[in-house]
Design an enzyme around this catalytic site. Structure first.
Site, PDB file in Angstrom:
ATOM      1  N   GLU A 113       1.694  -0.484  -4.984  1.00  0.00           N
ATOM      2  CA  GLU A 113       0.729   0.566  -5.311  1.00  0.00           C
ATOM      3  C   GLU A 113       1.528   1.846  -5.486  1.00  0.00           C
ATOM      4  O   GLU A 113       1.898   2.503  -4.510  1.00  0.00           O
ATOM      5  CB  GLU A 113      -0.319   0.742  -4.196  1.00  0.00           C
ATOM      6  CG  GLU A 113      -1.432   1.655  -4.654  1.00  0.00           C
ATOM      7  CD  GLU A 113      -2.110   2.464  -3.559  1.00  0.00           C
ATOM      8  OE1 GLU A 113      -3.177   3.028  -3.816  1.00  0.00           O
ATOM      9  OE2 GLU A 113      -1.556   2.565  -2.435  1.00  0.00           O
ATOM     10  N   ASP A 129       0.827  -1.205   0.000  1.00  0.00           N
ATOM     11  CA  ASP A 129       0.000   0.000   0.000  1.00  0.00           C
ATOM     12  C   ASP A 129       0.865   1.261   0.000  1.00  0.00           C
ATOM     13  O   ASP A 129       1.884   1.334   0.689  1.00  0.00           O
ATOM     14  CB  ASP A 129      -0.885  -0.007   1.257  1.00  0.00           C
ATOM     15  CG  ASP A 129      -1.879   1.130   1.278  1.00  0.00           C
ATOM     16  OD1 ASP A 129      -2.805   1.109   0.453  1.00  0.00           O
ATOM     17  OD2 ASP A 129      -1.714   2.050   2.098  1.00  0.00           O
TER      18      ASP A 129
HETATM   19  C1  NOJ Z   1      -4.340   3.160  -0.823  1.00  0.00           C
HETATM   20  C2  NOJ Z   1      -5.517   2.276  -0.606  1.00  0.00           C
HETATM   21  O1  NOJ Z   1      -5.860   1.644  -1.817  1.00  0.00           O
HETATM   22  C3  NOJ Z   1      -6.615   3.142  -0.070  1.00  0.00           C
HETATM   23  O2  NOJ Z   1      -7.832   2.461  -0.006  1.00  0.00           O
HETATM   24  C4  NOJ Z   1      -6.204   3.677   1.274  1.00  0.00           C
HETATM   25  O3  NOJ Z   1      -7.183   4.593   1.734  1.00  0.00           O
HETATM   26  C5  NOJ Z   1      -4.860   4.404   1.200  1.00  0.00           C
HETATM   27  N1  NOJ Z   1      -3.891   3.689   0.438  1.00  0.00           N
HETATM   28  C6  NOJ Z   1      -4.292   4.618   2.576  1.00  0.00           C
HETATM   29  O4  NOJ Z   1      -3.883   3.388   3.126  1.00  0.00           O
END
Ligand code: NOJ
Ligand code: CA
Length: 656
Positions: A365, A311
């Site tokens: 991500e 993440d």
């Molecule tokens: C990316 C995640 O996909 C999202 O859902 C989240 O709110 C943020 N990162 C913070 O962790």
């Protein structure tokens, strides 16, 4: 002392940059023993003993859908067996527009690392299937529905965070990284799920959140109970304020969810949170933070997960001087995004991932507009893949779409990483809705409820986009419910909205709840088989017009979105393009994206109003819409297989 990453600095093209901007803290990084022998793969062990586990876990919901799914699993298993022999035959039978054709896959297909062309299905577990009737999706629900996922034809499941969490950000605020939230089940159930999925040929990927924790995490609680300057506070960005009495935050950084990125604690210090105040950012200057996350990786790898989704992967490292943001910073110069020091962390993680018998997968991500900076994360000793957000956000227009695809392929080629093709996820507007609007791109800042939407047109385009994504070289991500063509749920009552993006924007941004609604499985009214308990309120209400979108309603309808996904994935699995096939662009004019792969496969996507004539010497494998006559209409994709003798095939020559 261990000097993390130093041994791999010369790999890749980036200039070495010291952790902390200085060598001193690098040498202080944690000494962590990376196992140099393979760790027992518990999933494989469990799988060997529990082959019958899946049907037995189908707790309550034995419906016609489940029966169908079980039947389908048999055929999937058969396909899988023939794949192992390396001579899969294309299954091309039962969908409108499909012509029976044999396709042979070369033997070396099985040598490719699985993740290079995997289809990964994203399970937003809270909304997938509820087995115990409390209105919240759970692990038992997923276990009961594994046959559905096998029949769909996916290679892996990525689970959004399933750890204990106070849910300030739907589980991305974790209070214990080594456990399962009781609402979802237990760690034992998670292990069973991982093993059962693996027996069906499906791997599991879990979500790791290294940028921040929950305010309820023991570390943050300890930090709050400790004095300024203490080691417990060093794990976070706790700093004195500015202003005459520290009444102002340390700097003007803004939270990605809106508002300032700092919150003050009782003794007057401020802590950084790039997201919600309930998500304090960890300080990756602290060796303990490194050690903890490396241990968390091992914890899940040793439970049989095939990989992790990381993440906010480009946000972990901050400039310790906490300078203000400036417009258009140079590469690596933003104070908290894409800093060069991040690559030390991921090289270290890659070493850990590679230490297992089956190397584990690292998926990042990484939201970055610069394709070259993005690709740096995918160098051979860093992450394996990262989400292609440029493609996800791209408008349904041939020019930008083609440019996005070409740019992704070009950026990935030098680092020999597969591109990923992602149409949506739990953060963005569902494609059926987005593509039904005048502005078909996705942008957080442009998201507004009440935007006029043509869902019929959106669904048609979403079908075409799905076939396009499936035909491109690389791996593909499917967000649960997209295979059912679910639209964004709008008009959720304000007292039912959960997402902090909605709250923190003062209601300007509708938030992400609309793409997170529990999915419909069967029946005429909510909860559409999502829960065995018709009376229990779901954690988020379903619209009352989703009966035609349920799995049950779509399963036997050859024209449904689900049938399209099943057919497309089945043909894709048989790789009608062969192995490592080169993609060659075909010119059908500005309104069309068309390409050939391998010796016989062609994909044509017509965005424009002018129908495109089909090549005469090719059969249609599948179309995203019914083909009337010999043409590809607007907003339609078709896959073709040429019928000429292979040796004489020249894709450019088949233009009619
Ligand atoms: C990316 C995640 O996909 C999202 O859902 C989240 O709110 C943020 N990162 C913070 O962790
Ligand atoms: Ca439940």
């Amino acid at each position: 002392m261990l000097r993390p990453m130093r041994e791999t600095e010369e790999v890749g093209t980036a200039a070495p940059v010291a952790v902390n901007g200085d060598v001193v803290d690098v040498t202080d990084a944690p000494e962590v023993a990376v196992p140099d022998v393979a760790v027992t793969d518990r999933a494989v062990e469990l799988a060997a003993t529990d082959v019958t586990g899946v049907p037995e876990t189908g707790v309550t919901d034995v419906t016609a859908v489940a029966e169908t799914a079980v039947t389908d699993v048999t055929s999937v298993a058969e396909t899988a067996v023939s794949d192992v022999t390396g001579a899969a035959e294309a299954a091309v039978t039962d969908v409108a527009g499909v012509t029976a054709t044999d396709v042979t896959v070369a033997d070396d297909a099985i040598e490719r690392p699985w993740w290079r062309d995997a289809v990964v299905y994203q399970v937003y577990i809270r909304s997938f299937a509820d087995a115990n009737g409390d209105g919240i999706g759970d692990i038992s629900g997923v276990r009961a529905r594994l046959p559905y996922l096998a029949a769909l034809g996916v290679d892996a499941l990525w689970f959004n965070p399933w750890y204990p969490s106070p849910l300030a950000d739907a589980g991305y605020d974790i209070s214990d990284y080594r456990s399962i939230d009781p609402a979802f089940g237990t760690i034992w159930e998670a292990e069973q799920l991982i093993a059962e999925a693996r027996t069906l040929g499906i791997r599991t990927i879990v979500d790791i959140v290294p940028n921040h924790v929950s305010i309820e995490h023991p570390w943050f609680q300890e930090a709050l109970a400790s004095p300024p300057g203490s080691p417990a506070r060093e794990r976070f960005w706790l700093r004195p304020g500015t202003g005459t009495a520290g009444e102002l935050p340390p700097n003007g950084w803004q939270s990605i969810f809106g508002g300032q990125a700092w919150t003050r604690v009782a003794d007057g210090e401020w802590y950084l949170h790039l997201f919600a105040p309930e998500q304090p950012d960890l300080n990756w200057e602290d060796p303990e933070v490194w050690a903890e996350h490396e241990d968390i990786l091992r914890f899940w790898f040793e439970r049989g997960v095939a990989g992790v989704r990381i993440d906010s992967a480009a946000l972990l490292v901050k400039d310790p001087g906490l300078p203000e943001e400036v417009p258009n910073p140079g590469p690596g110069e933003h104070p908290f995004t894409d800093r060069d020091e991040l690559h030390y962390i991921y090289r270290r993680w890659r070493t850990i991932a590679d230490s297992y018998d089956e190397p584990r997968l690292l998926v990042g991500e990484v939201w970055l507009p610069d394709a070259e900076r993005f690709a740096r994360y995918l160098r051979p000793d860093e992450l394996h893949t990262a989400f292609n957000f440029d493609f996800l956000a791209c408008p349904w227009e041939p020019g930008p779409m083609l440019a996005s695809i070409k740019s992704a392929l070009a950026a990935h080629a030098p680092v020999d990483a597969p591109a990923t093709w992602v149409l949506s996820n739990h953060d963005v507007t569902r494609p059926v809705t987005r593509y039904g609007r005048v502005d078909t791109r996705f942008a957080f800042e442009a998201k507004r409820e009440g935007t006029p939407t043509d869902l019929v047109r959106g669904a048609r385009r979403a079908r075409a986009a799905a076939l396009l994504a499936m035909a491109l070289p690389g791996s593909m991500y499917i967000y649960q419910g997209d295979e059912l063509g679910l639209p964004e749920a709008e008009n959720i009552p304000t007292d039912r909205r959960q997402d902090p993006m909605w709250r923190r924007s003062g209601g300007v941004d509708p938030g992400r709840d609309g793409c997170r609604v529990p999915i419909p499985w069967s029946g005429a009214k909510p909860p559409y088989g999502f829960s065995p308990n018709d009376e229990a309120p779901l954690w988020l209400d379903q619209p009352d017009d989703w009966a035609p979108l349920s799995v049950e309603a779509q399963t036997d309808d050859p024209a449904s979105m689900l049938s399209l996904y099943r057919t497309g994935l089945r043909i894709r699995r048989d790789a009608p393009w062969g192995v490592d096939s080169e993609l060659r662009w075909l010119d059908y004019g500005d309104d069309v994206i068309a390409f050939a792969r391998g010796e016989r496969f062609i994909c044509i996507v017509n965005f424009g109003p002018q129908p495109i004539e089909l090549p005469v010497e090719a059969d249609v494998l599948v179309g995203s819409a019914e083909l009337v006559g010999n043409v590809v209409p607007q907003d339609t994709s078709v896959w073709l297989i040429q019928t000429l003798d292979r040796a004489s095939f020249d894709p450019e020559s088949i233009r009619t």
